[in-house]
Design a protein around this motif. Structure first.
Motif, PDB file in Angstrom:
ATOM      1  N   GLN A  44       0.836  -1.201   0.000  1.00  0.00           N
ATOM      2  CA  GLN A  44       0.000   0.000   0.000  1.00  0.00           C
ATOM      3  C   GLN A  44       0.868   1.247   0.000  1.00  0.00           C
ATOM      4  OE1 GLN A  44      -2.699  -0.283   3.338  1.00  0.00           O
ATOM      5  NE2 GLN A  44      -4.360  -0.831   1.963  1.00  0.00           N
ATOM      6  N   TYR A 100      -5.167   5.361   0.152  1.00  0.00           N
ATOM      7  CA  TYR A 100      -4.065   4.453  -0.164  1.00  0.00           C
ATOM      8  C   TYR A 100      -4.436   3.626  -1.392  1.00  0.00           C
ATOM      9  CZ  TYR A 100      -1.978   5.468   4.369  1.00  0.00           C
ATOM     10  OH  TYR A 100      -1.393   6.102   5.438  1.00  0.00           O
ATOM     11  N   LYS A 101      -3.410   3.179  -2.121  1.00  0.00           N
ATOM     12  CA  LYS A 101      -3.635   2.310  -3.276  1.00  0.00           C
ATOM     13  C   LYS A 101      -2.649   1.148  -3.226  1.00  0.00           C
ATOM     14  CE  LYS A 101      -0.488   4.731  -6.461  1.00  0.00           C
ATOM     15  NZ  LYS A 101      -0.372   5.411  -7.751  1.00  0.00           N
ATOM     16  N   ASN A 102      -3.035   0.009  -3.847  1.00  0.00           N
ATOM     17  CA  ASN A 102      -2.156  -1.158  -3.913  1.00  0.00           C
ATOM     18  C   ASN A 102      -1.239  -1.028  -5.119  1.00  0.00           C
ATOM     19  OD1 ASN A 102      -3.252  -2.384  -1.650  1.00  0.00           O
ATOM     20  ND2 ASN A 102      -4.871  -3.376  -2.844  1.00  0.00           N
ATOM     21  N   LYS A 228       2.930  -3.206   8.085  1.00  0.00           N
ATOM     22  CA  LYS A 228       2.328  -2.312   7.101  1.00  0.00           C
ATOM     23  C   LYS A 228       1.834  -1.036   7.786  1.00  0.00           C
ATOM     24  CE  LYS A 228       2.671  -5.318   3.726  1.00  0.00           C
ATOM     25  NZ  LYS A 228       3.284  -6.410   4.496  1.00  0.00           N
TER      26      LYS A 228
END
Length: 561
Positions: A44, A100-102, A228
């Motif tokens: 992320q 957030y982005k993967n 994370k």
């Protein structure tokens, strides 16, 4: 037939090897694909935008398909840092996390050499064996699995024997991983022929690929095991320092996101004191005290800041009356009405005193200084009580001898406020008046006594009154107590005296008869002049009857010369 059988077996072996090679290639391709899938991993990463002029959090939220509440959760600085006012105010250039982005990360696999078979990649059909020329033609095998050779005619006997045809060697098929199928001294595992070398190369590549897959799996597992980012954590330190870190899934802190200083309690308390109208000088005198609290405490509260202020020398000096009351209460000497005033109430009381004194027209310097207010508050004199005292003094002035009041105003320029202040506190009034006129105490006494003399003249009937200089002359000569009687006699005879002076071309002074009566400078000459004029009047008429009770000489009671 032996030649044909060898050729047939060679073709079959070549086809089988090709099929096995294709199957192995497909299996290796599947393993490579699986390795690539295992190697792929994700993480992320924050999605951020930079604030531009005119942006608002609601506009940013709408543009990025989120809400203001989610943006505030992702950006705690908007609520913890006062400059953002809870997110209602954002600044150009500010970085805002909107989610957030993967992100997929695929590590590059270790390059592996493609297997290179020792034989042709595609099996070539075996060439037709060519027997040595002979009278008998060579049979041509049919491409069908069961070829039928052409009938060979019986050879004609010849002295030279027919040479035996030499078959062409069968070409080596594409190497296959013989380890899976068994082998012999040429093709099997452990052999020493070309097939064994090809098999070993393939096995070596498979082993390398297997290791690479294992390494990728281990790396993926290690990556999955790493903490994370799950949010943010705010850490406060002494000196008002605030640091915002990434919050990791294992509870640890990640990278520092932002650092700033928060003096929220200080600003809140300072705003409270500013609203009371205490002024910048006093506010600035408290800053050092408050800064010391922040150096000794992490995120001090409003109460801690206030306690430090209340115990400071600056505060005790400014609110000295509270200290006096506190000491009196501690010593068991409390008075009715004694209580400590909050800063706002203390200042409001001072303002009330000031307003009352100004409305009454009291002179500058009369109970309008900080020490005056301290005395009033420490003695529990309320605004209402001071108002009553001023009203009483004003009424007393109204009932006082107005001729004296008028003389004080006319002679010395005193105002009603000056006189009211005198009635409230004569000593302090003298000091206030002295600061304006630089009068000594004796001068003040002279002023008041001279004013009384002037008032006596006014009451005796001197319409125009007497001058300040004449009033002070009488006072300095010690004749103030006799002034009223002298003024009464002078007022009675003034008109006859004026007529007598006019008959002989003389000027009658308004103060002449009073000077004569009080024995002041010039009074004797007035008497002599009056006697001479009276003698002239008698000689003129030559009759005693001309001088009777109604004559000027009789009325002036001037003896004959």
């Amino acid at each position: 037939m032996p030649i044909y059988d060898d050729f047939y077996e060679s073709v079959i072996a070549t086809q089988t090897a090709a099929q096995q090679d294709a199957a192995e290639r497909a299996r290796i391709s599947q393993m490579q694909s699986a390795a690539a899938n295992v190697a792929a991993t994700t993480k992320q990463v924050p999605v951020t935008v930079t604030v531009k002029p005119g942006d608002t959090l609601s506009a940013i939220a709408k543009k990025n398909n989120t809400t203001v509440a989610e943006i505030l959760d992702l950006n705690p600085k908007f609520e913890s840092n006062p400059k953002y006012k809870g997110g209602n105010l954002i600044w150009s250039g500010t970085t805002v996390n909107v989610g957030y982005k993967n992100e997929t990360i695929t590590p590059s696999p270790t390059p592996t050499a493609s297997p290179k078979p020792t034989a042709s990649p595609t099996p070539s059909p075996s060439p037709t064996p060519s027997p040595t020329p002979s009278p008998t033609p060579s049979p041509t095998p049919s491409p069908t699995p069961s070829p039928t050779p052409s009938p060979t005619p019986s050879p004609t006997p010849s002295p030279t024997p027919t040479p035996t045809p030499t078959p062409t060697p069968t070409p080596t098929p594409t190497p296959t991983p013989s380890i899976f199928y068994g082998g012999d001294s040429n093709t099997g595992a452990g052999g020493s022929g070309p097939d064994a070398a090809a098999t070993a190369a393939v096995l070596e590549q498979i082993a390398a690929l297997t290791k690479q897959i294992a390494d990728m799996q281990a790396a993926a597992a290690a990556e999955a095991g790493k903490p994370k980012v799950t949010g943010t954590r705010t850490v406060r330190k002494t000196g008002g320092v605030v640091e915002v870190y990434q919050q990791m899934s294992d509870g640890s802190l990640g990278n520092l996101i932002e650092s700033y200083k928060d003096f929220g309690a200080r600003d809140s308390v300072m705003k409270m004191f500013e609203n009371t109208g205490l002024g910048d000088t006093f506010i600035k005198s408290l800053m050092g005290v408050i800064d010391a609290v922040y150096e000794d405490n992490i995120m001090p509260t409003d109460s801690q800041v206030l306690n430090s202020i209340y115990n400071s020398d600056a505060y005790k000096t400014r609110f000295a009356a509270n200290e006096a009351i506190k000491k009196r209460i501690a010593e068991g000497k409390a008075r009715p009405g004694d209580r400590l005033l909050a800063p706002a109430e203390y200042v409001a009381t001072e303002d009330g005193y000031r307003e009352i004194l100004q409305e009454a027209g009291l002179p500058t310097g009369f109970y309008d200084q900080a020490e005056d207010f301290t005395n009033l508050i420490s003695n529990a004199i309320s605004v209402g009580e001071l108002t009553s005292r001023v009203n009483i003094a004003q009424k007393a002035l109204q009932t006082a001898d107005q001729e004296i009041v008028k003389a004080l105003k006319d002679y010395y320029g005193l105002s009603t406020g000056d006189l009211v202040s005198y009635l409230l506190d004569k000593d302090k009034a003298f000091r206030a008046i002295d600061s304006r006129f630089t009068y000594a105490t004796e001068d003040a006494k002279l002023m008041y006594t001279s004013a009384e003399v002037g008032a006596d003249a006014a009451r005796a009937g001197f319409n125009t009154g007497i001058s300040r200089g004449f009033a002070e002359e009488i006072t300095k000569a010690g004749k103030a107590e006799s002034a009223e009687r002298a003024f009464q006699g002078a007022a009675r005879d003034q008109e006859d005296y004026r007529r007598l002076m006019e008959l002989y071309g003389e000027t009658a002074g308004s103060e002449d008869l009073a000077r004569e009566s009080l024995g002041l400078a010039g009074g004797a000459s007035v008497g002599i002049k009056t006697k001479k004029l009276a003698s002239k009047e008698r000689a003129k008429f030559q009759q005693r009857g001309a001088i009777d009770k109604t004559s000027l000489g009789s009325r002036l009671k001037t003896p004959d010369v």
